[in-house]
Scaffold this motif. Structure first.
Motif, PDB file in Angstrom:
ATOM      1  N   GLY A 284       0.853  -1.035   0.008  1.00  0.00           N
ATOM      2  CA  GLY A 284      -0.068   0.010   0.049  1.00  0.00           C
ATOM      3  C   GLY A 284       0.923   1.266   0.109  1.00  0.00           C
ATOM      4  O   GLY A 284       0.492   2.218  -0.617  1.00  0.00           O
ATOM      5  N   GLN A 287       2.008   1.872  -3.388  1.00  0.00           N
ATOM      6  CA  GLN A 287       0.668   2.408  -4.296  1.00  0.00           C
ATOM      7  C   GLN A 287       0.317   3.771  -4.263  1.00  0.00           C
ATOM      8  O   GLN A 287       0.058   4.684  -5.067  1.00  0.00           O
ATOM      9  CB  GLN A 287      -0.393   1.390  -4.303  1.00  0.00           C
ATOM     10  N   LYS A 288       0.583   4.144  -2.820  1.00  0.00           N
ATOM     11  CA  LYS A 288       0.246   5.490  -2.508  1.00  0.00           C
ATOM     12  C   LYS A 288       1.177   6.474  -2.899  1.00  0.00           C
ATOM     13  O   LYS A 288       1.016   7.862  -3.039  1.00  0.00           O
ATOM     14  CB  LYS A 288       0.145   5.632  -0.969  1.00  0.00           C
ATOM     15  N   ASN A 292      -2.454   5.927  -6.270  1.00  0.00           N
ATOM     16  CA  ASN A 292      -3.007   4.997  -5.541  1.00  0.00           C
ATOM     17  C   ASN A 292      -4.601   4.518  -6.488  1.00  0.00           C
ATOM     18  O   ASN A 292      -5.594   4.632  -5.906  1.00  0.00           O
ATOM     19  CB  ASN A 292      -3.673   5.293  -4.089  1.00  0.00           C
ATOM     20  N   GLY A 295      -4.727   0.423  -5.079  1.00  0.00           N
ATOM     21  CA  GLY A 295      -4.588  -0.050  -3.850  1.00  0.00           C
ATOM     22  C   GLY A 295      -5.826  -0.599  -3.157  1.00  0.00           C
ATOM     23  O   GLY A 295      -6.856  -0.623  -3.714  1.00  0.00           O
ATOM     24  N   GLY A 298      -8.041   2.000  -3.358  1.00  0.00           N
ATOM     25  CA  GLY A 298      -7.735   2.612  -4.786  1.00  0.00           C
ATOM     26  C   GLY A 298      -8.920   3.205  -5.495  1.00  0.00           C
ATOM     27  O   GLY A 298      -9.987   2.485  -5.430  1.00  0.00           O
ATOM     28  N   GLY A 304      -4.481  -4.176  -3.401  1.00  0.00           N
ATOM     29  CA  GLY A 304      -3.273  -3.800  -2.356  1.00  0.00           C
ATOM     30  C   GLY A 304      -2.774  -5.147  -1.856  1.00  0.00           C
ATOM     31  O   GLY A 304      -3.137  -6.286  -2.205  1.00  0.00           O
ATOM     32  N   ASP A 310      -5.793   0.529   6.156  1.00  0.00           N
ATOM     33  CA  ASP A 310      -6.543   1.879   5.874  1.00  0.00           C
ATOM     34  C   ASP A 310      -7.876   1.910   6.438  1.00  0.00           C
ATOM     35  O   ASP A 310      -8.824   2.566   5.909  1.00  0.00           O
ATOM     36  CB  ASP A 310      -6.447   2.277   4.408  1.00  0.00           C
ATOM     37  N   ASP A 553       0.724  -0.412  -8.712  1.00  0.00           N
ATOM     38  CA  ASP A 553      -0.071   0.481  -9.305  1.00  0.00           C
ATOM     39  C   ASP A 553       0.037   0.721 -10.674  1.00  0.00           C
ATOM     40  O   ASP A 553       0.075   2.042 -11.288  1.00  0.00           O
ATOM     41  CB  ASP A 553       0.189   1.961  -8.697  1.00  0.00           C
TER      42      ASP A 553
END
Length: 572
Positions: A284, A287-288, A292, A295, A298, A304, A310, A553
């Motif tokens: 994650g 990806q952020k 994102n 994710g 996402g 993710g 999250d 991503d």
């Protein structure tokens, strides 16, 4: 010692009077069936008149003398005696009811203590049956009476527990009647009969009372500790400690409390509260660093590393919907917090982040289950129809992400929303196929997607599964500020294993690509995951997980992210 009856009396031995008295007492006792103390006195006197350690018993046409050595039995002749006139008992007047046919000799009756079951031919069975019918007692037996399917006396024997239950109910009924008609002589006679039955079955009655006391105690304890008479509470706590490339060691937590309420056998109200620690993982984090897109939360997919990352640390309402079954083959659901994954795209090998795969890419098809709708849920309705005597199941749903908004572009039929349909066909006990379709509008982008969900059981412990999705995304996407004209493909393929090494374990390995498209990113993300779930107890499971994500991503600059996780799930 062997004697015939004729010789016994011809020799004029001193037992003649004793035997005659005994036969007289037995005859009276058999006709009344209510003088146990008198019979006991006869037995006692007989034993005292014989030599020490010996006992005389008359059984049918046999004479048996028992001593310290093994008893010897011979067939004997029966002596015909003149009929003995009945001797009325001052305490027991004749009964106006039809009497129970007396047996020839009381000795022919098997002792109650020797019975495993009470047979219809036994004196106890006949006596209790007569009392039950006379007083209209509800016995608590399966049919409430001693009657069989054809309305006649049941031919099957009763267990001692069943007989004790009927006896207990009869005792209560007769005692209740005696309290109001204490001078009724006939009821008093029945009471004497009951006392004999009570004495013979005293141990069974005591066991019945003990069991009832235990049931009452447990029932009181359950009532004192139950959450509600209509609601069941289920809790789940997921804790994952994880580490991976370009990330620090961290802990991820998610807690859910689910209230399942039913007002009848045909409805269910689901209320779920959720809270977490807003924890993240290595996949994650990578990806952020971009937009994102893929994710766990996402824009285009939930792909993710861990599905339970999250989650905000405040308590929020995660699910709220009501399901009604107007018929056995139809279920209707309405609610203000519904998630598509609860109704469509299920798979027996990959569908539960607390038990099997942890990455969202292996839990649902990202084109069919839109992450922007599924992650937070929305207001809507769902229908499940399974026609009887068929292998088909039809599911459909409509969910609006911002149904509480009254703006022109939002609301129940505005952006975002998702409408899906699924047709499941069970071809055999091994193969199941699901055909799917989703129409959605998210971030001003029109989405149409078609999906296929398949699972095949190779044997009891091994199966393969797969998901395939083909979609079309059109319009200017406000989330990424890009005009889209995409035809993405999503696919996953995996193997589910059970009872590997240890009974009750679950394992799996899978690979997949959440969003294959040239128009989104400069590469294609590829996910790989394997896990081994060990159930330590009914409420605790532990699972080591290894994840590998290439080009997170859809960005080739992110390289390959490896990640290890140790997941622990507490449930109650």
């Amino acid at each position: 010692m062997e004697l015939s009856v004729k010789q016994f009396f011809k020799q004029g031995i001193r037992y003649s009077r004793l035997l005659a008295s005994g036969l007289l007492g037995f005859s009276i006792f058999s006709s009344l069936l209510c003088l146990p103390s008198f019979a006991a006195s006869l037995t006692k006197s007989t034993s005292q008149r014989l030599n020490e350690g010996q006992r005389l018993e008359v059984k049918g046409q046999r004479l048996e003398v028992k001593g310290q050595s093994k008893p010897r039995i011979i067939e004997v002749d029966i002596v015909d005696y003149p009929p003995i006139p009945p001797s009325p008992h001052p305490l027991v007047p004749p009964s106006p009811h039809p009497p129970i046919p007396p047996s020839p000799l009381l000795a022919q009756q098997t002792s109650v203590d020797e019975l495993s079951d009470v047979k219809p031919t036994d004196w106890a069975y006949q006596a209790l049956k007569s009392l039950i019918e006379r007083y209209g007692v509800i016995t608590g037996l399966p049919d409430g009476t001693f009657k069989g399917d054809r309305g006649s006396i049941a031919e099957r024997a009763l267990t001692r527990d069943e007989f004790a239950a009927g006896l207990a109910a009869t005792l209560y009924k007769v005692e209740e009647t005696i309290a109001t008609t204490i001078t009724d002589k006939y009821i008093e006679q029945d009471r004497i009969t009951l006392r004999r039955l009570q004495k013979e079955f005293g141990q069974a009655l005591q066991q019945l009372r003990t069991r009832l006391d235990d049931i009452e105690s447990r029932s009181s304890q359950l009532q004192a500790n139950q959450f509600s008479t209509t609601t069941k509470l289920k809790g789940q706590q997921i804790v994952g400690v994880t580490d991976g490339r370009n990330a620090n060691f961290s802990a991820v937590s998610r807690t859910r409390l689910t209230f399942l309420t039913s007002f009848s056998q045909k409805d269910l109200l689901v209320t779920q509260l959720e809270s977490g620690n807003n924890g993240g993982d290595a996949v994650g984090l990578a990806q952020k660093q971009d937009s994102n897109l893929l994710g766990s939360n996402g824009t285009f997919a939930n792909a993710g590393g861990l599905d339970f990352t999250d989650v905000e640390d405040d308590v929020k309402l995660r699910r709220l919907y009501y399901t009604l079954r107007p018929s056995t083959d139809l279920a209707l659901t309405v609610g203000t917090k519904i998630s598509p994954r609860d109704f469509i795209d299920g798979n027996r090998y990959a569908n539960n982040e607390a038990a099997d795969f942890s990455s969202g890419i292996f839990l649902n098809n990202p084109l069919i289950v839109q992450n922007k709708i599924d992650r937070n849920g929305g207001a809507g309705a769902a229908i499940v129809w399974k026609p009887q005597n068929t292998q088909l199941t039809f599911r459909s749903l409509y969910i609006a992400g911002d149904a509480n908004s009254n703006s022109d572009d939002d609301g129940f039929f505005g952006d975002p929303h998702q409408a899906s349909a699924e047709l499941e066909y069970i071809l055999s006990d091994k193969l199941t196929l699901k055909l799917q379709y989703t129409n959605a509008e998210i971030d001003d982008t029109e989405i149409n997607a078609y999906g296929l969900n398949a699972e095949y059981a190779l044997n009891r412990n091994t199966g393969i599964f797969g998901r395939l999705g083909i979609g079309n995304y059109q319009g200017f996407n406000t989330a990424i500020g890009q005009d889209l004209n995409l035809n993405p493909v999503s696919w996953t393929l995996g193997v589910g294993l059970r009872n590997i090494g240890i009974p009750g374990t679950i394992a799996g390995v899978a690979i997949g690509q959440p969003f294959v498209s040239d128009g989104l990113g400069n590469a294609t993300q590829t996910n790989f995951e394997t896990f081994y779930n060990l159930q330590l107890s009914e409420n605790i499971s532990v699972t080591p997980i290894v994840s590998l994500v290439i080009n997170p991503d859809n960005d080739s600059n992110q390289g390959t992210i490896w990640q290890t996780t140790f997941r622990t799930v507490f449930s109650f």
